[in-house]
Motif scaffolding. Sequence first.
Motif, PDB file in Angstrom:
ATOM      1  N   UNK A  23      42.941  69.097  73.108  1.00  0.00           N
ATOM      2  CA  UNK A  23      43.016  69.135  71.647  1.00  0.00           C
ATOM      3  C   UNK A  23      43.528  70.468  71.124  1.00  0.00           C
ATOM      4  N   UNK A  24      44.011  70.434  69.898  1.00  0.00           N
ATOM      5  CA  UNK A  24      44.457  71.652  69.230  1.00  0.00           C
ATOM      6  C   UNK A  24      43.889  71.711  67.832  1.00  0.00           C
ATOM      7  N   UNK A  65      48.655  66.111  77.682  1.00  0.00           N
ATOM      8  CA  UNK A  65      49.060  65.932  76.288  1.00  0.00           C
ATOM      9  C   UNK A  65      48.402  67.059  75.508  1.00  0.00           C
ATOM     10  N   UNK A  66      49.209  68.032  75.108  1.00  0.00           N
ATOM     11  CA  UNK A  66      48.681  69.317  74.656  1.00  0.00           C
ATOM     12  C   UNK A  66      48.952  69.548  73.175  1.00  0.00           C
ATOM     13  N   UNK A  96      48.677  59.075  71.045  1.00  0.00           N
ATOM     14  CA  UNK A  96      48.486  57.633  70.894  1.00  0.00           C
ATOM     15  C   UNK A  96      49.696  56.847  71.373  1.00  0.00           C
ATOM     16  N   UNK A  97      50.900  57.399  71.198  1.00  0.00           N
ATOM     17  CA  UNK A  97      52.106  56.719  71.664  1.00  0.00           C
ATOM     18  C   UNK A  97      52.125  56.643  73.192  1.00  0.00           C
ATOM     19  N   UNK A 151      47.365  66.966  69.189  1.00  0.00           N
ATOM     20  CA  UNK A 151      48.279  65.927  69.640  1.00  0.00           C
ATOM     21  C   UNK A 151      47.699  64.533  69.495  1.00  0.00           C
ATOM     22  N   UNK A 152      46.393  64.446  69.255  1.00  0.00           N
ATOM     23  CA  UNK A 152      45.769  63.149  69.049  1.00  0.00           C
ATOM     24  C   UNK A 152      45.681  62.737  67.590  1.00  0.00           C
ATOM     25  N   UNK A 153      46.155  63.591  66.669  1.00  0.00           N
ATOM     26  CA  UNK A 153      46.100  63.290  65.235  1.00  0.00           C
ATOM     27  C   UNK A 153      47.517  63.145  64.710  1.00  0.00           C
ATOM     28  N   UNK A 154      47.918  61.927  64.394  1.00  0.00           N
ATOM     29  CA  UNK A 154      49.273  61.640  63.915  1.00  0.00           C
ATOM     30  C   UNK A 154      50.327  62.240  64.846  1.00  0.00           C
TER      31      UNK A 154
END
Length: 599
Positions: free
Chosen positions: A448-449, A341-342, A425-426, A418-421
């Motif tokens: 993370x980005x 998940x990038x 999480x989906x 990809x972990x912020x909004x």
Amino acid sequence: MSVVVLSPSGFATGRKLAEGLGQELQARSAPADTVFADTAGHLRGLFTAGEPILFVGAAGALIRLLAPLLSDKTSEPPVLAIAEDGSAVIPLLGGHRGANDLAREAAAALGGIAAITTASDLALGVALDAPPAGWHLAPESDYKSATAALLRGEAAMIDPALDWLAENDLPSDAEAELKLSASIQRAEPAPDTLTYHPERLAIGVGCERDAEPEELIRLVEETLADAGLAPEAVAGIFSIDVKMDEAAVHALGAHCGRPVRFFDAARLEEETPRLATPSEIVFKEVGCHGVSEGAALAAAGPDAALIVPKLKSKRATCAIAEAPAIIDGKATGTARGRLALVGIGPGAADWRTPEASAAIRSAEVIVGYGLYIDLLGPLAAGKERHDFALGEEEKRAAYALDLAAEGKSVALVSSGDIGIYAMATLVYELLDKAGRKDWERLEVFVTPGISALQACAARIGAPLGHDFCTISLSDLLTPWDAIQTRVKAAAEGDFVISFYNPVSMRRRTQLAHAREVLLQHRPPETPVILGRSLGRPDETVTVTTLQALSVDQVDMMTLVMVGSSETRFTGKHVYTPRGYAGKAGTSIRADDKKDEAAE
């Protein structure tokens, strides 16, 4: 591998080479895919990590940069120097670790010449210490003496199994002192003898849930040693698919440096007639009569022989089968699926982390909103891609999980973090609630980005210097009542607030409501930063005030950052003090202290 350009004059060659090899272009400035500031540090980092380096620039400069790191040529990665006009490709290091072949490939892509200088490659057409895929020279073999003898014109007794040597027309004599042999057995160093180990062994393993990796590794090492088998002859580690997420099995694969592959119970049950120790207990538990023996035989093929029946330790089992030919471990069975998940950042390549680029490079398939995949540029070239429209988030996540469940390496990309909004999480919610065993066995991880709030803050100064929060104003997934409560709490807490999804085509009132609430708790001149299309060619960053903020200034591509009551706008930069002015010993004085001094 890394295509690195030293100066702008080499960009055209670097880009041609990167595209020809399906790699990124790395340089000190745009328009490279990856931008670095410290040339020496970047190149030394790649070298230390074992990354093959294709350097477009002067060979002398490259040699001086890497010279302090040179020690053991057996472990050095391929390093190539490439003329800026693409006319010559020179393998400097790693000639016997693939550099010569890589140089030929690079020269073909550029239409240049591969300047090979390795003596054995030129005179014999082969490097004795670099056999083809599926073969390994026995450790501590004296290949230098053997090469020297062949270069002197001496003949060798060549094992017929070494068919790849026959292609090079080496002088052969069945009575020669120099012997080139093939064996799956462990070979002790011997004068005038080179032994090559073909990857014809399949190791099947099983273990209890959460078995210690050390136990399985020790069992396999002892089994190989007791049978006199060469670890180099192992093609892969194989097991049943219910063990796809078993840490011990993957630790064993990493320890052996071999691929780990799996079969379902139905496929292993087909091997029952060939099992030495079939078990009804195992059948009742997993649906086949043998895991380790069955997996070894399934991997080695229909003509294989079980040469080491199942052996057991306290919580693990292993068995070994021998195939009549080399086993392609990576093409046998099914790999454990991998879903990265990038977060690719706001869009610019120089704002994408090296970890994110590496995850995308290693993926077979890229899934995402089409615009986000397009932003990857050459990094996505040549890969299988699946584009989804906005609003298809759940469909997108499920599709990526399904692809990974087929044993593929998949990258699900999203702008920002990809972990912020975003999608991470989906994915985890689907894993938690779908009840899909095939999904639960996958390797899923987040890269993370740089998020929009970080990008916006960096462009204007340091508005996030003190406590802050983020609030999405979209009521598609969150009730408007809940959003109102959060806005009020953040206003009362005097946080710097980053508003995501501030407006849409149909939603125009939420931002206006938030402004009215905030005006009740902080000054009208509070700075408000509007960051639009951050990290992209049409980027704009403007500063207004809370009083002057208008919905018409904002669109779906805009992040709205509202300062706290302490946030300051200098006319050039925005920052939020953290309190250093009140700290003893600081040279920064608060405004009231300056006033007192003036009086």
